[in-house]
Design an enzyme around this catalytic site. Structure first.
Site, mmCIF file in Angstrom:
data_model
loop_
_atom_site.group_PDB
_atom_site.id
_atom_site.type_symbol
_atom_site.label_atom_id
_atom_site.label_comp_id
_atom_site.label_asym_id
_atom_site.label_seq_id
_atom_site.Cartn_x
_atom_site.Cartn_y
_atom_site.Cartn_z
ATOM 1 C CB SER A 159 -9.426 -25.234 -24.457
ATOM 2 O OG SER A 159 -9.270 -25.022 -25.846
ATOM 3 C CE1 TYR A 185 -11.232 -20.384 -23.887
ATOM 4 C CE2 TYR A 185 -9.664 -21.125 -25.552
ATOM 5 C CZ TYR A 185 -10.778 -21.356 -24.762
ATOM 6 O OH TYR A 185 -11.432 -22.567 -24.844
#
Length: 341
Positions: A159, A185
């Site tokens: 990501s 994350y």
């Protein structure tokens, strides 16, 4: 020789779809495994692979639920597996290896985002454990099948959120650092990129190439379940009524557009002989300028590329060693050795 982290000018772009990037590619006789393959990007990837002729296995914790989500798609099987349970991963891999099939495509797509601090039974922080360690162990256990394919590809779904944090090698479990869901994350997504880099360097002698990619922001997949709706609205990801904002130029995509980069990395002839690179918008991404200051979800529309710390070969080697240590395995990438515990 390492593949340069430089765009190829692939001819595709942010709005390209899976049907466009797979056009003319025949996957008949190929076998694929897609984690997270029963929802969102993963399901679109499965749909695209099977339509091109591949046989696909989807691991899932909840098999009936996954089967219901994949109903009507021919050429797919759902087998039980939990990325947080090493015994479950072992059982899945043993079942696949017992088939004797080569594994041509492994797409590690499952993941969680911005989760509150939780730890698995081993004490590992959940985002690092799910997004990275589970996939590291799965890939290690499937290595013999990947090497047997004589031309396998592994795709790590990362990501743009890797910009939130490098890997915290001195404290990956946030035992001493204050925990922030976005830092957790970001660390796990940086780990995805570094793992692809290290895997490609070690695997290419066995014909296995690895890639990482940023699919874009796709609302409604369930990945955003830990993010308050008001934050998604403020970031311009969804409208006030909850409907997704679609603007591929800002990375806000449909599942068909988001999964296109996964499918392109897994199948494109343009990547033959290449590997270890981070991709976005169906091309190799450039290295991005170093970020200074805090970034937020709302910055995603103006940011692109990969941070240098995520494509650092020394950091990739360090992560490989750390992952082996945490999991208590030796991940051997020759053609004959099994993974040792």
């Amino acid at each position: 020789m390492p593949t340069p982290q430089t765009p190829l000018r692939s001819g595709f772009g942010a709005a390209s779809t899976t049907s466009e990037v797979i056009a003319g590619i025949d996957l008949s006789g190929r076998t694929a495994i897609v984690t997270g393959g029963y929802s969102g990007l993963g399901r679109q990837t499965v749909r695209t692979f099977t339509a091109a002729g591949a046989q696909v296995v989807v691991p899932a914790r909840d098999v009936p639920r996954a089967e219901a989500r994949l109903a009507g798609i021919d050429g797919v099987q759902v087998w039980p597996m939990d990325l947080l349970d090493p015994a479950s991963i072992d059982a899945f891999a043993d079942r696949f290896l017992a088939t004797g099939l080569p594994l041509h495509l492994l797409v590690n797509s499952a993941g969680i985002m911005a989760a509150p601090l939780t730890r698995d039974a081993r004490g590992f922080e959940s985002q690092f454990a799910t997004n990275h360690l589970g996939h590291f162990l799965l890939t290690a256990r499937l290595w013999l099948a990947l090497a047997a394919a004589d031309g396998a590809r592994v795709v790590q779904v990362s990501s743009l959120g890797h910009r939130y944090s490098p890997v915290l090698f001195d404290d990956p479990g946030f035992e001493r650092h204050p925990y922030d869901p976005w830092a957790g994350y970001g660390q796990s997504k940086t780990a995805n990129i570094l793992f692809a880099l290290a895997l490609d360097e070690r695997g290419q002698a066995s014909g296995v190439r690895a890639f990482s990619c940023h699919p874009g922001s796709i609302a409604g997949t369930g990945l955003e379940k830990h993010v308050p709706p008001e934050m998604l609205v403020a970031a311009g990801v969804i409208n006030a009524d909850g409907t997704p904002v679609l603007d591929p130029a800002r990375g806000l995509k449909t599942p068909e557009q988001g999964a296109a980069t996964l499918v392109w990395a897994a199948t494109s002839p343009a990547l033959a002989g290449l590997g270890g690179v981070y991709c976005e918008n169906c091309d190799i991404a450039p290295v991005a300028p170093r970020l200074t200051g805090e970034t937020t979800m709302a910055d995603g529309g103006r940011l692109s590329g990969v941070q240098a710390y995520a494509v650092d070969p020394d950091a990739a080697d360090r992560l490989w060693s750390l992952s082996e240590q945490l999991l208590g395995i030796t991940f051997s990438t020759n053609r004959t050795n099994r993974t040792n515990r």
